[in-house]
Motif scaffolding. Structure first.
Motif, PDB file in Angstrom:
ATOM      1  N   VAL A  56       0.861  -1.176   0.000  1.00 44.44           N
ATOM      2  CA  VAL A  56       0.000   0.000   0.000  1.00 44.44           C
ATOM      3  C   VAL A  56       0.896   1.222   0.000  1.00 44.44           C
ATOM      4  CG1 VAL A  56      -1.800   1.254   1.249  1.00 44.44           C
ATOM      5  CG2 VAL A  56      -1.786  -1.233   1.254  1.00 44.44           C
ATOM      6  N   ILE A  57       0.585   2.139  -0.867  1.00 45.10           N
ATOM      7  CA  ILE A  57       1.362   3.373  -0.938  1.00 45.10           C
ATOM      8  C   ILE A  57       0.476   4.503  -0.448  1.00 45.10           C
ATOM      9  CG2 ILE A  57       2.526   4.992  -2.468  1.00 45.10           C
ATOM     10  CD1 ILE A  57       3.113   2.620  -4.315  1.00 45.10           C
ATOM     11  N   ASP A  58       0.960   5.244   0.552  1.00 45.44           N
ATOM     12  CA  ASP A  58       0.224   6.394   1.057  1.00 45.44           C
ATOM     13  C   ASP A  58       0.619   7.624   0.270  1.00 45.44           C
ATOM     14  OD1 ASP A  58      -1.058   4.957   3.045  1.00 45.44           O
ATOM     15  OD2 ASP A  58       0.578   5.240   4.475  1.00 45.44           O
ATOM     16  N   ALA A  59      -0.364   8.425  -0.042  1.00 44.43           N
ATOM     17  CA  ALA A  59      -0.097   9.653  -0.775  1.00 44.43           C
ATOM     18  C   ALA A  59      -0.938  10.769  -0.188  1.00 44.43           C
ATOM     19  CB  ALA A  59      -0.432   9.480  -2.246  1.00 44.43           C
ATOM     20  N   LYS A  60      -0.375  11.964  -0.189  1.00 40.12           N
ATOM     21  CA  LYS A  60      -1.098  13.137   0.297  1.00 40.12           C
ATOM     22  C   LYS A  60      -1.233  14.120  -0.851  1.00 40.12           C
ATOM     23  CE  LYS A  60       0.526  12.976   5.036  1.00 40.12           C
ATOM     24  NZ  LYS A  60       1.206  13.723   6.104  1.00 40.12           N
ATOM     25  N   VAL A  61      -2.382  14.749  -0.919  1.00 43.36           N
ATOM     26  CA  VAL A  61      -2.610  15.778  -1.929  1.00 43.36           C
ATOM     27  C   VAL A  61      -2.394  17.122  -1.246  1.00 43.36           C
ATOM     28  CG1 VAL A  61      -4.279  16.799  -3.507  1.00 43.36           C
ATOM     29  CG2 VAL A  61      -4.266  14.329  -3.120  1.00 43.36           C
ATOM     30  N   ILE A  62      -1.469  17.896  -1.812  1.00 45.07           N
ATOM     31  CA  ILE A  62      -1.154  19.201  -1.235  1.00 45.07           C
ATOM     32  C   ILE A  62      -1.612  20.273  -2.213  1.00 45.07           C
ATOM     33  CG2 ILE A  62       0.688  20.702  -0.444  1.00 45.07           C
ATOM     34  CD1 ILE A  62       2.295  18.176   0.164  1.00 45.07           C
ATOM     35  N   LYS A  63      -2.444  21.173  -1.709  1.00 43.74           N
ATOM     36  CA  LYS A  63      -2.913  22.263  -2.557  1.00 43.74           C
ATOM     37  C   LYS A  63      -1.917  23.402  -2.464  1.00 43.74           C
ATOM     38  CE  LYS A  63      -7.899  21.741  -2.624  1.00 43.74           C
ATOM     39  NZ  LYS A  63      -9.164  22.431  -2.334  1.00 43.74           N
TER      40      LYS A  63
END
Length: 68
Positions: A56-63
């Motif tokens: 599982v790869i965690d990813a964050k969306v940064i605005k």
């Protein structure tokens, strides 16, 4: 319409006259080797498929803030 046994024998005799026995044997061996290599590569490509659902790869969306 499929050719009958007599027509197949005539075709075989013509092919033997054109190519000769030795050359025909080499062509058959090359064709068999190509088919064997194709089947081997198909088996390898099936085993190369990765079906690991544990990763599982965690990813964050940064605005980005808009600059004015």
């Amino acid at each position: 319409m499929m050719p009958g046994p007599f027509e197949l024998i005539i075709i075989l005799v013509i092919v033997l006259l054109l190519f000769g026995g030795k050359r025909l044997k080499n062509i058959g061996g090359d064709l068999g080797g190509a088919i064997k290599g194709f089947k081997k590569s198909m088996k390898e490509s099936e085993s190369d498929k990765i079906d690991n659902k544990d990763t599982v790869i965690d990813a964050k969306v940064i605005k980005e803030e808009e600059t004015k």
